[in-house]
Enzyme design. Structure first.
Site, PDB file in Angstrom:
ATOM      1  N   HIS A  75      30.321  32.749  48.371  1.00 16.52           N
ATOM      2  CA  HIS A  75      29.748  31.569  47.722  1.00 16.52           C
ATOM      3  C   HIS A  75      30.027  31.554  46.221  1.00 16.52           C
ATOM      4  O   HIS A  75      30.136  30.470  45.632  1.00 16.52           O
ATOM      5  CB  HIS A  75      28.246  31.498  48.001  1.00 16.52           C
ATOM      6  CG  HIS A  75      27.923  31.061  49.390  1.00 16.52           C
ATOM      7  ND1 HIS A  75      27.272  29.877  49.678  1.00 16.52           N
ATOM      8  CD2 HIS A  75      28.170  31.646  50.593  1.00 16.52           C
ATOM      9  CE1 HIS A  75      27.140  29.752  50.988  1.00 16.52           C
ATOM     10  NE2 HIS A  75      27.666  30.827  51.565  1.00 16.52           N
ATOM     11  N   ASP A  96      33.527  34.799  39.267  1.00 16.41           N
ATOM     12  CA  ASP A  96      33.130  35.115  37.889  1.00 16.41           C
ATOM     13  C   ASP A  96      31.651  35.421  37.726  1.00 16.41           C
ATOM     14  O   ASP A  96      31.172  35.642  36.614  1.00 16.41           O
ATOM     15  CB  ASP A  96      33.518  33.966  36.956  1.00 16.41           C
ATOM     16  CG  ASP A  96      32.833  32.648  37.309  1.00 16.41           C
ATOM     17  OD1 ASP A  96      32.092  32.614  38.322  1.00 16.41           O
ATOM     18  OD2 ASP A  96      33.039  31.655  36.578  1.00 16.41           O
ATOM     19  N   SER A 205      30.799  38.483  61.471  1.00 16.85           N
ATOM     20  CA  SER A 205      30.512  39.575  62.402  1.00 16.85           C
ATOM     21  C   SER A 205      29.284  40.357  61.969  1.00 16.85           C
ATOM     22  O   SER A 205      28.603  40.974  62.797  1.00 16.85           O
ATOM     23  CB  SER A 205      31.720  40.515  62.497  1.00 16.85           C
ATOM     24  OG  SER A 205      31.417  41.665  63.237  1.00 16.85           O
TER      25      SER A 205
END
Length: 372
Positions: A75, A96, A205
């Protein structure tokens, strides 16, 4: 990042490794704990490792905190858009650490809902050890994955400067997005193609959903969420029969097992003609799963960065335990057979798998991080 670019990058890396092998050997340093590393600056990360293994990952466990740390890597990193930059707009900085530095903004973006908990858990370690948020996110994600049996030897590079502004909204794919939308988004972010998108989703997973169904948290995406294996790729191809909770939630479709969450995007990508065969290729193929995820994780953690200006500190990352040998690499959960497979790959048949004995498999909830 097209496969031809990957081949070129691998060839270049091998040539550099051969040319600089002697120099690298001379540069290696011994840390105070006796470990040998490729660069002396890596030694400081052993203190961070010991701290987070004990105090973030609860004794090096592949639990909720590890899962959310891996999710945070994606994300943060995927929030970069050369397309926006070409329009004269800020396109985000990639890996970053902006999701931590500007958490009051970015954790309120819809796809980032729920990440405020892991952000708040990670912040004290960043402050304590004086590292940049971008480096810490990549480090914690690599360590988290190494705690999951079956995971690859994870790579970790340092050198990310602190973010200067929040990433724009709308750059993180949502589970209700179409396959076209998701492929377009990852292609914009890093020139990733549809096959590399599948590699990214290997992270599911060892993952669970905390906010897709507002009535229940900790719903795993497969029956082995504590092991990095190919069960996710098996079980997403089984016919969905019910919802684990309330049902009818945006981005959720029926799953095959009680207690298991299936994202609409995972289901769609598993069945799309562009991605179905790559999806199926991971079934019963642990070596491919490991090598492809090892590559894509490093690529994600270097989005927006200049890899040539970074320091390889991969020596600090622990080696994962192997997949438990008491079950096959891939199998049908108890109660499921080949008749439950929704064959999507037109090129090759679905692999023949063993069905585990016993009553129908029910997937246990994963306890969410504190504060979730």
């Amino acid at each position: 990042m097209a496969l031809k670019q990957l081949a070129a990058a691998v060839a270049l890396a091998l040539s550099i490794q051969a040319a600089q092998g002697a120099a690298v050997k001379e540069k290696r340093a011994t840390c105070s704990n006796g470990a040998t590393v490729g660069d002396a600056s890596s030694c400081a990360w052993f203190d961070v490792l010991d701290d987070i293994q004990q105090n973030l990952f609860n004794g090096a466990q592949c639990g909720a905190e590890a899962h959310e740390s891996i999710r945070l890597v994606f994300h943060d990193a995927i929030a970069i858009s050369p397309a926006l930059e070409s329009q004269g707009k800020f396109g985000g900085g990639g890996a970053d650490g902006s999701i931590i530095l500007f958490d009051d903004i970015e954790t309120n973006f819809h796809p980032n809902i729920g990440l405020d908990e892991i952000v708040n858990l990670q912040k004290p370690f960043i402050q304590k050890h004086g590292v940049t948020p971008g480096d810490f996110i990549a480090f914690a994600g690599a360590v988290a994955m190494s705690n999951c049996p079956g995971a690859p030897q994870m790579n970790f590079f340092t050198g990310r400067a602190p973010a200067t502004q929040a990433a724009p909204d709308g750059l993180v794919p949502e589970p209700f997005h179409t396959v076209d939308q998701i492929i377009s988004r990852v292609n914009d972010a890093g020139e990733f193609d549809e096959l590399e998108l599948v590699w990214m989703l290997s992270a599911h997973s060892v993952a669970a959903a905390n906010d897709v169904d507002p009535t229940i948290q900790g719903l795993a995406f497969d029956s082995t969420p504590g092991v990095f294996d190919s069960q996710f790729f098996v079980e997403t191809q089984l016919r969905g029969t019910a919802f684990p909770g309330s049902g009818g939630n945006q981005g959720e479709v029926e799953s095959p097992l009680p207690g298991e969450m299936r994202l609409q995007s995972d289901s769609s990508i598993a069945r799309d003609s562009r991605t179905a065969c790559e999806w199926q290729s991971f079934v019963n193929n642990q070596s491919k799963l490991v090598s492809d995820f090892q590559f894509i994780f490093l690529a994600l953690t270097q989005l927006g960065e200049n890899p040539d200006a970074m320091t390889d500190c991969s020596d600090v990352i622990p080696i994962s335990k192997p997949v438990p040998n008491n079950v096959p690499f891939s199998f049908f959960p108890a109660g499921k057979t080949m008749a439950d497979v929704e064959q999507a790959c037109a090129e090759t048949p679905f692999p023949t798998l063993t069905t585990l004995p016993g009553p129908e498999t029910s997937v246990q909830r994963i306890q969410p991080p504190p504060g979730a």
